[in-house]
Scaffold this motif. Structure first.
Motif, short mmCIF file in Angstrom:
data_model
loop_
_atom_site.label_atom_id
_atom_site.label_comp_id
_atom_site.label_asym_id
_atom_site.label_seq_id
_atom_site.Cartn_x
_atom_site.Cartn_y
_atom_site.Cartn_z
N PHE A 172 16.19 21.19 -18.31
CA PHE A 172 14.83 20.87 -18.74
C PHE A 172 14.21 19.86 -17.78
CE2 PHE A 172 17.63 17.82 -20.77
CZ PHE A 172 16.98 16.61 -20.59
N THR A 173 12.87 19.89 -17.73
CA THR A 173 12.08 18.90 -16.99
C THR A 173 10.84 18.61 -17.80
OG1 THR A 173 12.87 19.68 -14.84
CG2 THR A 173 10.86 18.37 -14.85
N VAL A 174 10.56 17.32 -18.01
CA VAL A 174 9.41 16.90 -18.81
C VAL A 174 8.61 15.88 -18.01
CG1 VAL A 174 8.65 15.82 -20.96
CG2 VAL A 174 10.69 17.26 -20.95
N ASP A 175 7.30 16.08 -17.91
CA ASP A 175 6.41 15.13 -17.25
C ASP A 175 5.57 14.40 -18.29
OD1 ASP A 175 7.26 15.79 -14.69
OD2 ASP A 175 5.81 17.42 -14.50
N VAL A 176 5.55 13.07 -18.21
CA VAL A 176 4.79 12.24 -19.15
C VAL A 176 3.88 11.32 -18.35
CG1 VAL A 176 4.90 10.59 -21.04
CG2 VAL A 176 6.70 12.31 -20.79
N ASP A 193 1.22 6.55 -12.47
CA ASP A 193 2.40 7.36 -12.16
C ASP A 193 2.65 8.41 -13.25
OD1 ASP A 193 2.84 6.01 -9.84
OD2 ASP A 193 4.55 4.84 -10.57
N THR A 194 3.38 9.44 -12.88
CA THR A 194 3.89 10.41 -13.84
C THR A 194 5.39 10.22 -13.99
OG1 THR A 194 2.19 12.05 -13.32
CG2 THR A 194 4.22 12.86 -14.34
N ILE A 195 5.84 10.10 -15.20
CA ILE A 195 7.26 9.91 -15.49
C ILE A 195 7.90 11.28 -15.65
CG2 ILE A 195 8.93 8.90 -17.10
CD1 ILE A 195 6.35 7.12 -17.94
N THR A 196 8.84 11.60 -14.79
CA THR A 196 9.53 12.89 -14.84
C THR A 196 10.94 12.69 -15.38
OG1 THR A 196 8.25 13.79 -13.00
CG2 THR A 196 10.32 14.89 -13.53
N ILE A 197 11.22 13.34 -16.50
CA ILE A 197 12.54 13.29 -17.13
C ILE A 197 13.18 14.66 -16.94
CG2 ILE A 197 13.82 12.80 -19.25
CD1 ILE A 197 11.14 11.58 -20.30
N SER A 198 14.36 14.70 -16.37
CA SER A 198 15.03 15.99 -16.16
C SER A 198 16.51 15.84 -16.49
CB SER A 198 14.86 16.46 -14.71
OG SER A 198 15.35 15.49 -13.80
N GLY A 199 17.13 16.96 -16.75
CA GLY A 199 18.55 16.93 -17.07
C GLY A 199 19.06 18.29 -17.49
N GLU A 200 20.23 18.29 -18.08
CA GLU A 200 20.86 19.53 -18.52
C GLU A 200 21.69 19.28 -19.76
OE1 GLU A 200 24.06 21.17 -16.21
OE2 GLU A 200 24.33 19.29 -15.14
N VAL A 201 21.93 20.36 -20.50
CA VAL A 201 22.77 20.30 -21.68
C VAL A 201 24.10 20.95 -21.33
CG1 VAL A 201 23.04 20.96 -24.10
CG2 VAL A 201 20.76 20.44 -23.19
N ARG A 202 25.18 20.17 -21.45
CA ARG A 202 26.51 20.70 -21.19
C ARG A 202 27.06 21.36 -22.46
NH1 ARG A 202 28.82 17.90 -16.74
NH2 ARG A 202 27.18 17.83 -15.15
N ASN A 203 27.69 22.51 -22.30
CA ASN A 203 28.29 23.24 -23.42
C ASN A 203 27.29 23.50 -24.54
OD1 ASN A 203 30.87 22.93 -22.11
ND2 ASN A 203 30.86 20.83 -22.88
N PRO A 204 26.11 24.06 -24.23
CA PRO A 204 25.09 24.25 -25.28
C PRO A 204 25.55 25.28 -26.31
CG PRO A 204 24.46 25.41 -23.28
CD PRO A 204 25.67 24.60 -22.93
N SER A 205 25.27 24.98 -27.57
CA SER A 205 25.60 25.90 -28.67
C SER A 205 24.43 25.93 -29.64
CB SER A 205 26.88 25.45 -29.38
OG SER A 205 27.14 26.26 -30.50
N GLN A 206 23.76 27.07 -29.71
CA GLN A 206 22.64 27.26 -30.63
C GLN A 206 21.59 26.16 -30.46
OE1 GLN A 206 22.49 30.10 -32.48
NE2 GLN A 206 24.38 30.60 -31.39
#
Length: 381
Positions: A290-294, A249-262
Motif C-alpha cells: 500500500f501507499t498513502v499520500d496525506v 509537504d506531502t506525507i507518503t506512507i508505504s509498506g506491506e502486509v506480511r502473511n496476509p489472511s483475509q
C-alpha cells in the motif's frame, strides 16, 4: 551465522558497483538492486548508480527497523551516483532500502577475508532455520552449495572450465562435522589439504579442467529443520518517505502486509503530539502493499506525530515523523547543481551573498556577512 577466515593482511581497495535498474520503482520488477547482496573488504568502496528514471534513496536499515544511521544517500536522481567507503569499523552486515520504494532492499557484507576470497551467502536455508556464509576461493564460478542430509554430504556445483584450478573453502563445524572424504566429479581423491580448528575446517582441493562438481562427506551435516515456525498473520511493515516534514509537504506512507489472511484494506491513523487523531481513512491493498499520500495541511501543530496502521487481526508497530515550521535547505553548493547562484535559498537567520572570487553563492550570518563584505570577500548579487 557468519563464520569467516581472518585476513592475514590488508588488501588494496576495490570499488564495487551496484546498479539500480530501469523500472525499479515497480514492485513487480524481479531485481531492484543488481547485485542484491555483495561482500566487500575493509577499505573497499561501494558505488550505487541510479539508471532508473525515478528518484531513489540508498538508506541503511530495513523496513522493519527503519533508518539505522549508518549511511543515507538522500534523494538520488536518474544518472546520479552514491559512493560509500567501508572500513574495519564497519565489519558485519548492512541492510539497506529505498525510503520512497521500500520494497527495494539490498545487503552489503563487510568481511575481513584474505585476498581473492568470496562469500556464498545463506548456505543451508533450504534445510534449516540456521544459515551460513561460506568463504571460498576458486577461479571458475561456484554456482551453488547443496546439502544432502541422507549421505552427510555437501555438494558444490561449478560453472566454467579452467586448468590448474584450486578450490579453497572454509566449512564451519556446525555445517558439517569432521569432513573425511572428498570426491571430485565421480572420483574420490586423497591429494587435498585439510586444516582443522575448533570452529571448522579449511579444505584445499585441486580441480581438473572439466570438473563441475565436488562432494565433501562428513560424519554429520546440519539437520533438516522440521519444527513449524510461528507465523504472525497480518503483520504490517510501514515507513514514511521522510523523517521530517514542513508546511506544503506531502506525507507518503508505504509498506506491506506480511502473511496476509483475509485482509483487503488497512487504515492509517495519524495522531498529533497532543493526542488528536487527524487522519483515519482506509486504503485498499494491492498485492499486499500500500501507499498513502496525506497533505500536511491536515496537521495542526508542530512536533512529533505517530502513525498506527489499523486492520482486522493486524499487528503493526507504531512509526513516527516530525512536523516542523521551517524547512532545512541543502547547502548552497548542492543547490547550485540545479539552480543559478542568485536563486539559492538560505536557511533561517542566514543571508545570501556572492563569493567575489568565483561568483558562487554562500549563506552567512549577518555578523559574518558584514565582516566579509568589508574585506571584499563577499558581496550581494
Amino acid at each position: 551465522m557468519v563464520l569467516i577466515i581472518p585476513a592475514s593482511h590488508y588488501v588494496l581497495a576495490d570499488t564495487w558497483n551496484i546498479q539500480i535498474p530501469p523500472g525499479s520503482s515497480k514492485i513487480t520488477l524481479s531485481s531492484h538492486f543488481i547485485p542484491q547482496e555483495i561482500s566487500v573488504r575493509p577499505g573497499d568502496f561501494v558505488e550505487w548508480g541510479n539508471t532508473d528514471g525515478e528518484v531513489h534513496t540508498i538508506t541503511s536499515g530495513s523496513l522493519e527497523s527503519g533508518f539505522d544511521g549508518a549511511f543515507d544517500s538522500g534523494y538520488l536522481e536518474g544518472g546520479e551516483k552514491f559512493i560509500k567507503l567501508f572500513t574495519f569499523n564497519d565489519l558485519g552486515e548492512f541492510k539497506y532500502f529505498c525510503t520512497i520504494h521500500p520494497w527495494m532492499t539490498g545487503i552489503v557484507n563487510v568481511v575481513d577475508l584474505p585476498e581473492d576470497f568470496q562469500i556464498m551467502h545463506n548456505v543451508g536455508s533450504d534445510v534449516s532455520d540456521v544459515t551460513f556464509d561460506i568463504p571460498f576461493k576458486v577461479q571458475r564460478n561456484l554456482s551453488d552449495i547443496k546439502i544432502d542430509n541422507s549421505r552427510n554430504m555437501l555438494i558444490f556445483d561449478f560453472v566454467g572450465k579452467i586448468d590448474n584450478d584450486v578450490f579453497v573453502v572454509y566449512l564451519p563445524q556446525e555445517l558439517i562435522e569432521n569432513p573425511q572424504s572428498v570426491w571430485v566429479g565421480k572420483n574420490q581423491i586423497t591429494n587435498y589439504d585439510s586444516e582443522s580448528t575448533n570452529s571448522g575446517t579449511t579444505l584445499t582441493i585441486p580441480l581438473e579442467g572439466h570438473t563441475t562438481q565436488v562432494k565433501v562427506v562428513g560424519s554429520d551435516v546440519i539437520g533438516e529443520f522440521t519444527e513449524e515456525p510461528f507465523v504472525l498473520i497480518n503483520q504490517v511493515l510501514a515507513i514514511t518517505d521522510k523523517q521530517t516534514y514542513y508546511p506544503g509537504d506531502t506525507i507518503t506512507i508505504s509498506g506491506e502486509v506480511r502473511n496476509p489472511s483475509q485482509l483487503y484494506r488497512i487504515t492509517p491513523e495519524i495522531t498529533s503530539p497532543s493526542g488528536i487523531v487527524l487522519y483515519s481513512e482506509y486504503t485498499l491493498l494491492m498485492n499486499s502493499r500500500f501507499t498513502v499520500d496525506v497533505n500536511s495541511e491536515k496537521l495542526r501543530e508542530f512536533g512529533k506525530y505517530t502513525i498506527d496502521i489499523k486492520g482486522e487481526s493486524l499487528h503493526s508497530p507504531v512509526i513516527f515523523f516530525k512536523y516542523e515550521s521551517e524547512p532545512k535547505y541543502p547547502s548552497p553548493s548542492k543547490q547550485m547543481k540545479t539552480l543559478d547562484p542568485a536563486d539559492i535559498v538560505c536557511n533561517g537567520g542566514l543571508e545570501l551573498l556572492m563569493k567575489t572570487s568565483n561568483g558562487n553563492a554562500v549563506c552567512l550570518s549577518k555578523s559574518t556577512a558584514e565582516v566579509l563584505m568589508k574585506r571584499g570577500w563577499a558581496d550581494y548579487f
